[in-house]
Structures are given as C-alpha cells and as structure tokens.
Design an enzyme around this catalytic site. Sequence first.
Site: not given
Ligand SMILES: Cc1cc2nc3c(=O)[nH]c(=O)nc-3n(C[C@H](O)[C@H](O)[C@H](O)COP(=O)(O)OP(=O)(O)OC[C@H]3O[C@@H](n4cnc5c(N)ncnc54)[C@H](O)[C@@H]3O)c2cc1C
Length: 399
Positions: A34, A107, A221, A304
């Site tokens: 991370e 979160r 909420y 994502d």
């Molecule tokens: C306004 C809003 C509301 C939302 N509400 C919801 C909801 O109610 N329910 C729901 O299910 N989803 C919701 N989402 C979506 C959700 O927040 C994301 O889809 C989710 O957090 C994605 O998780 P992830 O682990 O794929 O990516 P991220 O949370 O983006 O995590 C990626 C991680 O990788 C790390 N990283 C990046 N590059 C590197 C690298 N090169 N080397 C090492 N680490 C790295 C980052 O620091 C980060 O910690 C919402 C999104 C938004 C914008």
Amino acid sequence: MTPQQPFVIAGGGVGGLTAALALAQIGRPSLLFERASAFREVGAGLQLSPNASRILRKLGVLDALMDLAVAPKYVRLRRGADGADLARVPFDDAEKRWGAPYLVVHRADLLAALVDRARSENLITISNDSALTGFIQDEKGVAVTYRFDGEFRRASGAALIGADGVRSMTRTRLIQGVADQPAYTGHTAWRTILPAAGLPEAFLRPVANLWFGERAHLVHYPLRGGSIVNVVALVEDAWRGEAESDMEFWDNEGDRRFLMNRFKDWCGEARELIGAGETWLRWPLFDRPPLDSWSRGRVALLGDAAHPMLPYLAQGAAQAIEDAAALAAAVAANEHDPAAALSQYSAARAARARRVQEAARAQGQIYHLAGFKAFARDAALRLSTPGLLRGRQDWLYAQ
Ligand SMILES: Cc1cc2nc3c(=O)[nH]c(=O)nc-3n(C[C@H](O)[C@H](O)[C@H](O)COP(=O)(O)OP(=O)(O)OC[C@H]3O[C@@H](n4cnc5c(N)ncnc54)[C@H](O)[C@@H]3O)c2cc1C
C-alpha cells in the site's frame, strides 16, 4: 508454482485487503503493498449491500462491523424540488430475502475491520509506504519493484493483483491503450459528515434517503448508531479537472457557496441539510472504459482498477468484494496454474461487473431527469409497489 509462492497485491483499499483475506482463507499467502504510510479512509459513508456483506461474513469481518453499522429499514425516494415522497424500497427483510444484511457503515470502520482481520492472519504480509512502480512476468512468476523510504526494492510472487484504484498503475501498464486513460465523467460528488446534535429527528432515522433533481441528486443516511449523518450531493458540472491538484480524489475542499447555489431551487428541508455542512469535500468522479478481460498471464486487475463505476448503485466497493471472492475461488480451482486461475477469475467476473457499471450509469441518468421525463419517472415510482421496487434489486443483491 510452489504452494508457498505468495500473490503480490498492489493496493490496500477495500478490494486489495478483501482479496488478501479471501486468498488466506484458501491457504494462499500474499504480500500486500500500500503506497500510503497508514491505512486511512475519508470521513464518508458506504452502503454495504447483501452481495458484499455475505462475503465479508464468510471472511470473518462482518461481526466487527455490526456494532458500528446501521441497517436502514428502507430507502426513501423523494423529489428535490418540493420534498414530495415518491416511493419506499423496503430493506428490513434483507437477511431473509438476500441472505445477508443491508448496512451503511463509515468507510474508516470498514477499512479498520479489514486491516485488523488481515493483520491477525499469518499468511498476509502488509507493507505500507510502498508504492508499486513496475512489474515483469514470465512463466515462473512475477517480479515487482516498489518504492520504500526513497529506495526502489524488489519482490516476487506467483502472480500480481492490481487493486490500485481507478488510477491503477497496474492497469496502465497492462492494457497500454491511449483510450484506456481515466477520464472525468462530468459528475462530482460533494460529501460531508454532520454531527447528529441539532439536526431534525427525521435525518437521524435508520433510513437511506435519496432525493432526485435536475442534473443532481442527494443521498443521506445516519452512521455509527445515528451519532453522525453522511451527506453526499452528486452534481453534473462543467469542471474539467485541469489543475493537477484537482485530479486527486480525496480531501479536496470545495466551495460551499457553489453547492448552495446549485441546490437553490430545492425544497427547504434539502437546503437545510446542505447548509448544515460547514466543510464539503469535492470528489470528482473518473471512469475508464469496461474491459473484456482483466488478466494477462500472471497479472490481473481487481476493484476500481478493473471496473471503476459511478456510485449511483452504491456498488463499487461491493463489486471489489465480489471480485475478491471470485479470485480466491478461481485460485483454489487452479492450484498449480496462476495464469489459468486469473483467466478463469476474469471470465467469471467481467460480464457482471460490466452490467453493474452500465446499470449505474443508466441509474444516474434516471436520477437526474428534468421536465416531462422527470414527471413520468415520478409517476411510475408512485405507481410501483414496494415489493416491485425491492424485487428489482434481486439481480444485484442475491448474487
Ligand atoms: C461518492 C461515492 C460514493 C460511493 N458509495 C459507495 C457505496 O455506497 N457502496 C459501494 O460499494 N461503493 C461505493 N463507492 C465506490 C467505492 O468507494 C470504490 O469502488 C471502492 O472504494 C474501490 O475500492 P478499491 O480497493 O478497488 O480501490 P481504492 O479504494 O481506490 O483503493 C486503491 C488503493 O491502492 C493504493 N494504491 C494506488 N496506487 C498504488 C501503487 N502504485 N502501489 C501501492 N498502492 C497503491 C491506494 O492508496 C489505495 O489505498 C462510492 C464511490 C464514490 C465516489
């Protein structure tokens, strides 16, 4: 592949941490990198739908969250202009209907529960302050480089899982297409957390509230037993993210006057809620096109990084959690062949994630309708029974 070779995971968000836990559950070790020096989530809420809470329960994460979570009894749909009630979607029988609860959580609480669980697991090695910078693969495994304390270091493993978010370095290097760059969607989420003290009682009920307006909608909420209220205002705007600093997702403070002006034609109750937020953080929403395949050999994407989506079905994190479970299932089924496992994982997940991505976008269009189309939407909602509206969630939550 020797059984001890770890999976390398880039990114310790919801997706990366859940993947590490799911792999540990099938006895596979992982090295999670991370880039942030500590696990930190913004002050904002997250809806945890049954398709995700079911998996977190199997991974032993849900119990730690239950005391802090709120289980909304229903989603209340309202019209922004006059506050008229349009419909209610009941969620109080989520456990019975979908086999797991529908929750809203902070979160930070979700991330803390995942990190605590991962730290208690011998098979997971977590390195903070470690940004992955590159990788190569061959038929024996993957080798990655990462930056730690100003130095470049190396690690290796059976395969690499890019769970590094919408701006994924892994994806950029894996897909290498000009058309695959993250692009601003024209939608921005503004978010704030309000202390419950002083807010009208109606805002504190265990209900998820969704208000529709022209090219905007509002969600709120209560969280943490009703001690705070999560508010998100989603607007289509002309901002194009030209400054480099604007490209950051998090902690980007927005001008409240813009928001007040944007919602000036909404009813008093909605404006009261928006006016109560002293600090609003702006979160521009970026997108990347759906991919048919998320894996190339021993490298695959997750969360994502694989399928960024507009948050209008509240499914981004939920889909990342589904990815993690599918990844572990595919690895278990292809114990000695990581490339086959990743290919099977991608095949199992890509069509569903694409469907959710597309449905989320379509949902946003419906929320933001104006004029006669908005009138028709509202009339259709008023004619729909709660049971019908609840049944429309089955394809998503019963999975
Ligand atoms: C306004 C809003 C509301 C939302 N509400 C919801 C909801 O109610 N329910 C729901 O299910 N989803 C919701 N989402 C979506 C959700 O927040 C994301 O889809 C989710 O957090 C994605 O998780 P992830 O682990 O794929 O990516 P991220 O949370 O983006 O995590 C990626 C991680 O990788 C790390 N990283 C990046 N590059 C590197 C690298 N090169 N080397 C090492 N680490 C790295 C980052 O620091 C980060 O910690 C919402 C999104 C938004 C914008």
